[in-house]
Design a protein around this motif. Structure first.
Motif, PDB file in Angstrom:
ATOM      1  N   GLN A   9      72.596 123.299  48.144  1.00  0.00           N
ATOM      2  CA  GLN A   9      73.053 121.983  48.156  1.00  0.00           C
ATOM      3  C   GLN A   9      72.325 121.077  47.130  1.00  0.00           C
ATOM      4  OE1 GLN A   9      73.372 121.087  52.174  1.00  0.00           O
ATOM      5  NE2 GLN A   9      74.955 122.963  52.547  1.00  0.00           N
ATOM      6  N   LEU A  10      73.183 120.197  46.448  1.00  0.00           N
ATOM      7  CA  LEU A  10      72.264 119.272  45.843  1.00  0.00           C
ATOM      8  C   LEU A  10      72.769 117.770  45.982  1.00  0.00           C
ATOM      9  CD1 LEU A  10      72.735 121.057  42.196  1.00  0.00           C
ATOM     10  CD2 LEU A  10      70.815 120.931  43.661  1.00  0.00           C
ATOM     11  N   PRO A  11      71.920 117.017  46.183  1.00  0.00           N
ATOM     12  CA  PRO A  11      72.234 115.545  46.227  1.00  0.00           C
ATOM     13  C   PRO A  11      73.159 114.858  45.356  1.00  0.00           C
ATOM     14  CG  PRO A  11      70.087 115.558  45.878  1.00  0.00           C
ATOM     15  CD  PRO A  11      70.430 117.155  45.898  1.00  0.00           C
ATOM     16  N   LEU A  12      73.947 114.066  45.798  1.00  0.00           N
ATOM     17  CA  LEU A  12      74.721 113.379  44.575  1.00  0.00           C
ATOM     18  C   LEU A  12      73.714 112.546  43.402  1.00  0.00           C
ATOM     19  CD1 LEU A  12      77.363 111.543  46.695  1.00  0.00           C
ATOM     20  CD2 LEU A  12      77.788 113.569  45.157  1.00  0.00           C
ATOM     21  N   GLY A  13      74.199 112.418  42.408  1.00  0.00           N
ATOM     22  CA  GLY A  13      73.371 112.131  41.455  1.00  0.00           C
ATOM     23  C   GLY A  13      72.111 112.934  40.829  1.00  0.00           C
ATOM     24  N   TYR A  14      71.946 114.144  41.418  1.00  0.00           N
ATOM     25  CA  TYR A  14      70.774 114.963  40.822  1.00  0.00           C
ATOM     26  C   TYR A  14      70.871 115.296  39.359  1.00  0.00           C
ATOM     27  CZ  TYR A  14      67.780 118.817  40.453  1.00  0.00           C
ATOM     28  OH  TYR A  14      66.743 119.918  39.953  1.00  0.00           O
ATOM     29  N   ASP A  15      69.836 114.848  38.762  1.00  0.00           N
ATOM     30  CA  ASP A  15      69.952 115.176  37.190  1.00  0.00           C
ATOM     31  C   ASP A  15      68.805 116.038  36.732  1.00  0.00           C
ATOM     32  OD1 ASP A  15      67.836 113.769  37.728  1.00  0.00           O
ATOM     33  OD2 ASP A  15      68.498 111.994  36.160  1.00  0.00           O
ATOM     34  N   GLY A  16      68.421 116.919  37.699  1.00  0.00           N
ATOM     35  CA  GLY A  16      67.545 117.813  37.374  1.00  0.00           C
ATOM     36  C   GLY A  16      67.954 119.050  36.841  1.00  0.00           C
ATOM     37  N   VAL A  17      67.157 120.258  36.827  1.00  0.00           N
ATOM     38  CA  VAL A  17      67.271 121.528  36.120  1.00  0.00           C
ATOM     39  C   VAL A  17      67.498 122.438  37.520  1.00  0.00           C
ATOM     40  CG1 VAL A  17      66.906 123.359  34.561  1.00  0.00           C
ATOM     41  CG2 VAL A  17      66.312 120.973  34.107  1.00  0.00           C
ATOM     42  N   VAL A  18      68.605 123.115  37.283  1.00  0.00           N
ATOM     43  CA  VAL A  18      68.802 124.249  38.744  1.00  0.00           C
ATOM     44  C   VAL A  18      68.742 125.555  37.994  1.00  0.00           C
ATOM     45  CG1 VAL A  18      70.400 124.989  40.375  1.00  0.00           C
ATOM     46  CG2 VAL A  18      70.119 122.898  39.741  1.00  0.00           C
ATOM     47  N   ARG A  19      67.686 126.284  38.414  1.00  0.00           N
ATOM     48  CA  ARG A  19      67.625 127.822  37.846  1.00  0.00           C
ATOM     49  C   ARG A  19      68.102 128.735  38.903  1.00  0.00           C
ATOM     50  NH1 ARG A  19      62.690 125.509  35.947  1.00  0.00           N
ATOM     51  NH2 ARG A  19      62.440 125.687  33.599  1.00  0.00           N
ATOM     52  N   ILE A  20      68.999 129.491  38.632  1.00  0.00           N
ATOM     53  CA  ILE A  20      69.677 130.309  39.496  1.00  0.00           C
ATOM     54  C   ILE A  20      69.245 131.805  39.118  1.00  0.00           C
ATOM     55  CG2 ILE A  20      71.728 131.382  40.347  1.00  0.00           C
ATOM     56  CD1 ILE A  20      73.127 128.795  39.527  1.00  0.00           C
ATOM     57  N   ARG A  21      68.341 132.485  40.084  1.00  0.00           N
ATOM     58  CA  ARG A  21      67.899 133.738  40.030  1.00  0.00           C
ATOM     59  C   ARG A  21      68.673 134.932  40.529  1.00  0.00           C
ATOM     60  NH1 ARG A  21      62.265 136.021  42.317  1.00  0.00           N
ATOM     61  NH2 ARG A  21      62.266 138.348  41.116  1.00  0.00           N
ATOM     62  N   ALA A  22      69.526 135.727  40.099  1.00  0.00           N
ATOM     63  CA  ALA A  22      70.102 136.734  40.448  1.00  0.00           C
ATOM     64  C   ALA A  22      69.485 138.248  40.803  1.00  0.00           C
ATOM     65  CB  ALA A  22      71.506 137.068  39.859  1.00  0.00           C
ATOM     66  N   VAL A  23      69.432 138.564  41.907  1.00  0.00           N
ATOM     67  CA  VAL A  23      68.938 140.135  42.090  1.00  0.00           C
ATOM     68  C   VAL A  23      70.067 141.038  42.914  1.00  0.00           C
ATOM     69  CG1 VAL A  23      66.388 139.477  42.192  1.00  0.00           C
ATOM     70  CG2 VAL A  23      68.144 139.446  44.342  1.00  0.00           C
ATOM     71  N   PRO A  24      69.987 142.215  42.495  1.00  0.00           N
ATOM     72  CA  PRO A  24      71.017 143.225  43.126  1.00  0.00           C
ATOM     73  C   PRO A  24      70.809 143.184  44.584  1.00  0.00           C
ATOM     74  CG  PRO A  24      69.415 144.304  41.949  1.00  0.00           C
ATOM     75  CD  PRO A  24      69.181 142.985  41.658  1.00  0.00           C
ATOM     76  N   HIS A  25      71.820 143.301  45.336  1.00  0.00           N
ATOM     77  CA  HIS A  25      71.859 143.581  46.874  1.00  0.00           C
ATOM     78  C   HIS A  25      72.193 145.246  46.903  1.00  0.00           C
ATOM     79  CE1 HIS A  25      72.735 143.182  50.989  1.00  0.00           C
ATOM     80  NE2 HIS A  25      73.810 143.729  50.810  1.00  0.00           N
TER      81      HIS A  25
END
Length: 714
Positions: A9-25
């Motif tokens: 969840q990100l707040p409205l107006g967030y202008d930062g960088v979001v890094r998404i890390r994916a690992v196998p389940h």
């Protein structure tokens, strides 16, 4: 994706960088594997695997073993080496890291502490973020079974083990499994442990929360699979007995087998351990100048240990009866146990006490101390009508001082050994006491005597309370049975008691009153002759009846200063030494005289008989018992017959010559009158004409002593 594993969840107006890390389940489904056979306790290759999803490449994981067995409760043991999940077709396997590669999963029996029959469950935790561990319980189908059977069976020792090498004092006739029964321990241990050292600790089941009693633990060691192990694996139930190298039993003493609460049975547990044989330590290097540190110790032995298991339950030993008795002047104790095997021999220490009135209650005092105090105070208070020296006084009234000390020492500490669950011991014989002792004791009113027993202490062992050796029912106010706990001369709580009292008391003063007799006292100036007199009667007839003793004594005294025949023999000493009484030369005569000198310290074989003999012949010697029918001759037909057969020239007939003598000295057989109904090997004779062989008067004897006449013959 088919399934979401997290929200962002990100707040409205967030202008930062979001890094998404994916690992196998990872999806792991452990399944049963066909396990290799366990052939070596050090190296057991096991297979852990099953079906899976998303296992690509080697995934580090943490492996924890969940172990259960019939020898211990569930325990968790981490695997000692790094492990990985590796792909295996459409599934996975768990392998160990080996440098840059992988190798099969291997465990050690000693690493996991495996013993008995059980199962290996496990817990797999992938070291990959977001993945949850998977756990296989020991009861699940994918768990790994193992069979390292290790238990001990208990059975009565077979007969063949009790013939050549078993010591005689151990059990010979086993009647059942009780405390003291000899058991053969029968190990049921897998062959995989052959050549290993097994250790077995046997001990009474402790109270919950209390550690086993080390002082009551039997420790046995043997080599698994060794053909001679049976000779070591013996146990007397409840005893600390192990076999030594020279076919001897060491530490053969009863364990403290009691519990905190009374119960009908007594339980024993055992703890089994198996270790590798210790390796010989390498030779120590030569010590060089400046060396300070000692060589490192050898590595610790690897081993596996089972948790305590029930060995067996047996009936709890109990004190069944224990009482003090007073019969015919003999003070003794008697008692019995139950539920000990007949082979058990308990050494018990007996102590006698008196209970005397004190104010409104009672005072307890050791019997020997009480005797000493009462007799000493009486000795100092007594005054005699005739003046005596101290030595004469002691001889007439108390006997010699050394005898007093010796007699009292005999009852300070008395021991008794149980035989086939019973024990009995005489503590004191009042008939052995000098007359004055008895006279003093009968004057003490209300003199009650009881006894206490406790286990005899062994060197370097702690003292066990009596109830810890054999349970008993303690007496309580208002109860008419049971045994009072006792310690250090006082009645105490059972918890603090180290002994137990007899269930009854006896009246010592009343018995002393009954034993008091009018036996005369021999004056000091006659005691040496009286000693010869008693010794001669003993040497002549100690093996015969009391009637025969009296007959011989009367014969001696009836010859003294007798006209015609023994006119020159004016004293019993003359008669004994000069008219053929060979009993004075017998060893029994010497022993009897030693007894008279010091009754308490003598060791006469016929001691009991001699006590009665002295009582019987003293009035005769003191001329207070008549003439007993006036016997003047006697002989033993059996002895005369034997002498005739051995020396026919010296003894030409089976009857002595005096039997057929005639004239004024003719005799008549009075054996029936002297002996009554007894069947003694003696014949007694009196003069047919006693008036012609009368005894000299006192005046004639006095004249004869002043002017001794010439004897006419023996």
């Amino acid at each position: 994706m088919e399934q979401s594993h997290g929200d962002c969840q990100l707040p409205l107006g967030y202008d930062g960088v979001v890094r998404i890390r994916a690992v196998p389940h990872l999806v792991l489904r452990p399944e049963p594997q066909s396990q290799p056979t366990l052939l070596n306790p050090d190296i057991w290759q096991v297979l852990v695997g099953g079906s899976s999803e998303n296992v690509a490449g080697n995934v580090p994981c943490r492996l924890e073993w969940i172990v259960t067995s019939d020898c211990f409760a569930e325990k968790r043991v981490p695997h000692r080496r790094e492990t990985c999940l590796t792909p295996n077709g459409k599934g996975f396997m768990v392998r160990e890291k080996d440098g840059e590669g992988m190798k099969p999963l291997v465990v050690s029996v000693y690493e996991l502490g495996l013993i008995g029959t059980g199962r290996l469950g496990f817990r797999l935790e992938p070291l990959l973020f977001g993945n949850q561990p998977v756990e296989v319980k020991p009861g699940d189908a994918a768990a790994i079974p193992f069979d390292l059977g290790a238990r001990i069976d208990f059975g009565l020792a077979p007969t063949e083990l009790k013939s050549d090498w078993l010591p005689d004092f151990l059990e010979r006739h086993v009647r059942g499994v009780q405390v003291g029964s000899l058991l053969q321990l029968k190990p049921d241990i897998t062959n995989l442990f052959n050549g290993h050292l097994a250790t077995l600790d046997l001990y009474p089941t402790p109270v919950e929360g209390v550690a086993p009693d080390e002082a009551a633990t039997l420790h046995v060691e043997w080599e698994v699979g060794h053909p001679d192990a049976a000779k070591v694996l013996l146990w007397r139930v409840g005893f600390l007995a192990v076999r030594g190298g020279e076919k001897e039993v060491l530490n053969n003493r009863l364990a403290a087998i009691g519990g905190m609460e009374s119960s009908s049975t007594l339980g024993f547990q055992y703890r089994l351990g198996i270790t590798k044989k210790p390796k010989d330590a390498p030779p120590a290097p030569e010590k060089k100048k400046g060396d300070k540190k000692p060589p490192p110790p050898p590595p610790p032995m690897e081993g596996v240990f089972a948790e305590p298991r029930l060995a067996l339950e047996v009936p709890r030993p109990r004190l069944k009866s224990f009482g003090v008795r007073l019969d015919g002047g003999r003070l003794g104790i008697r008692g019995s146990f139950e539920n000990f095997n007949d082979s058990v021999e308990l050494d018990l220490t007996v102590k006698t006490y008196v209970r005397v009135p004190y104010g409104e209650g009672w005072r307890v005092e050791e019997l020997d101390d009480f005797f000493r105090n009462v007799l000493e105070s009486t000795r100092l208070e007594t005054s005699l009508p005739i003046q005596h020296t101290e030595k004469q006084y002691a001889a007439v009234t108390l006997c010699l001082p050394d005898d007093v000390s010796t007699l009292l020492a005999e009852i300070q500490t008395v021991t008794v050994t149980t035989r086939e669950n019973t024990f009995e011991r005489e503590v004191l014989n009042l008939k052995q006491l000098p007359r004055h002792y008895v006279e003093v004791l009968k004057k003490v009113p209300g003199l009650q005597v009881f006894a206490a027993i406790q286990p005899t202490s062994l060197a370097n062992t702690r003292e066990a309370p009596f109830w810890a050796v054999a349970d008993y029912e303690a007496s309580e106010p208002g109860k008419e049975h049971g045994f009072a706990p006792f310690e250090g001369g006082a009645f105490v709580s059972r918890v603090f008691a180290n002994g137990v009292c007899t269930g009854n008391t006896v009246d010592l003063s009343g018995e002393a009153e009954r034993l008091s007799s009018p036996i005369p006292i021999v004056p000091p100036e006659l005691q040496e002759e009286f000693s010869l007199f008693v010794g001669t009667v003993c040497g002549e007839a100690i093996g015969q009846s009391e009637a025969a003793w009296k007959g011989v004594a009367h014969t001696i005294m009836n010859r003294v200063a007798r006209r015609q025949e023994w006119v020159a023999h004016l004293t019993p000493t003359d008669v004994i030494t000069k008219t053929g009484f060979d009993g004075r030369k017998h060893k029994n005569c010497e022993a009897a005289r030693a007894y008279l000198k010091s009754p308490a310290s003598s060791a006469l074989e016929f001691r009991e008989k001699l006590e009665r003999l002295i009582t019987a012949v003293t009035p005769i010697y003191m001329r207070m018992a008549g003439d007993g029918g006036d016997p003047v001759y006697f002989y033993s037909p059996a002895a005369q017959k034997a002498l005739h057969a051995e020396k026919p020239t010296e003894y030409p007939s089976e009857k002595p010559g005096f039997v057929d003598q005639g004239g004024d000295k003719a005799l008549v057989d009075i054996s029936a009158e002297v002996l009554g109904g007894t069947k003694d090997d003696f014949r007694f004779y009196a003069f047919r004409y006693p008036e012609k062989n009368a005894r000299m008067t006192r005046q004639e004897i006095a004249v004869a002593r002043a002017q001794p006449p010439v004897a006419k013959g023996k």
